[in-house]
Design a protein around this motif. Structure first.
Motif, PDB file in Angstrom:
ATOM      1  N   UNK A 102       0.694  -1.037  -0.035  1.00  0.00           N
ATOM      2  CA  UNK A 102       0.135  -0.215  -0.158  1.00  0.00           C
ATOM      3  C   UNK A 102       0.832   1.192   0.042  1.00  0.00           C
ATOM      4  N   UNK A 103       2.241   1.409   0.757  1.00  0.00           N
ATOM      5  CA  UNK A 103       2.782   2.520   0.745  1.00  0.00           C
ATOM      6  C   UNK A 103       3.678   2.593  -0.585  1.00  0.00           C
ATOM      7  N   UNK A 104       4.018   1.408  -1.143  1.00  0.00           N
ATOM      8  CA  UNK A 104       4.666   1.602  -2.550  1.00  0.00           C
ATOM      9  C   UNK A 104       3.668   2.323  -3.485  1.00  0.00           C
ATOM     10  N   UNK A 107       3.055   5.808  -2.811  1.00  0.00           N
ATOM     11  CA  UNK A 107       4.030   6.699  -3.246  1.00  0.00           C
ATOM     12  C   UNK A 107       3.864   6.830  -4.816  1.00  0.00           C
ATOM     13  N   UNK A 108       3.749   5.751  -5.448  1.00  0.00           N
ATOM     14  CA  UNK A 108       3.535   5.890  -7.023  1.00  0.00           C
ATOM     15  C   UNK A 108       2.395   6.817  -7.440  1.00  0.00           C
ATOM     16  N   UNK A 109       1.268   6.547  -6.791  1.00  0.00           N
ATOM     17  CA  UNK A 109       0.173   7.689  -6.945  1.00  0.00           C
ATOM     18  C   UNK A 109       0.608   9.026  -6.771  1.00  0.00           C
ATOM     19  N   UNK A 110       1.388   9.460  -5.762  1.00  0.00           N
ATOM     20  CA  UNK A 110       1.738  10.819  -5.536  1.00  0.00           C
ATOM     21  C   UNK A 110       2.571  11.324  -6.568  1.00  0.00           C
ATOM     22  N   UNK A 111       3.667  10.199  -7.210  1.00  0.00           N
ATOM     23  CA  UNK A 111       4.550  10.668  -8.474  1.00  0.00           C
ATOM     24  C   UNK A 111       3.849  10.759  -9.353  1.00  0.00           C
ATOM     25  N   UNK A 112       2.923  10.048  -9.818  1.00  0.00           N
ATOM     26  CA  UNK A 112       2.346  10.103 -11.018  1.00  0.00           C
ATOM     27  C   UNK A 112       1.264  11.093 -11.113  1.00  0.00           C
TER      28      UNK A 112
END
Length: 119
Positions: A102-104, A107-112
């Motif tokens: 969930x954290x990974x 993190x990806x959601x924030x970056x994208x």
């Protein structure tokens, strides 16, 4: 090797510096997470247990591919199974893995999406 000062961490996190065995195990887990289909399967299992057919449908992958990914994950101890009649249901082995996935993906959601990261 002298003991280093502890650094603040999430509640329940281990605070000691990792040794070679722990670094190798974490690296092994991250390697298993490095396949997009496998990560998608794990994300789905983080939500709820499921059978191969349902996972394949939701991942838009073949049953064979999902079965092979699940076999690797089971062999690695990251997923567990339970049988109900002729169906086998898969689930994550523990909450550490659930939080890691969930954290990974958060993190990806924030970056994208371009959202600002947070602590």
């Amino acid at each position: 090797m002298p003991e280093r000062e502890s650094v603040p961490a999430a509640p329940g996190a281990h605070l000691r510096e990792p040794d070679a065995a722990r670094l190798a195990e974490a690296t092994r887990v991250f390697a298993l997470l490095s396949d997009a289909t496998r990560l998608h399967v794990l994300w789905l299992l983080a939500l709820d247990e499921s059978d191969v057919g349902s996972l394949a449908e939701r991942c838009a992958a073949s049953r064979t591919a999902v079965s092979q990914h699940l076999a690797k994950l089971r062999l690695a101890g990251l997923v567990e199974t339970r049988r109900e009649g002729r169906y086998v249901y898969y689930r994550l082995a523990d909450g550490h893995l659930r939080r890691l996935i969930m954290e990974a993906l958060s993190h990806a959601d924030h970056r994208v999406s371009g959202q600002a990261p947070h602590d």
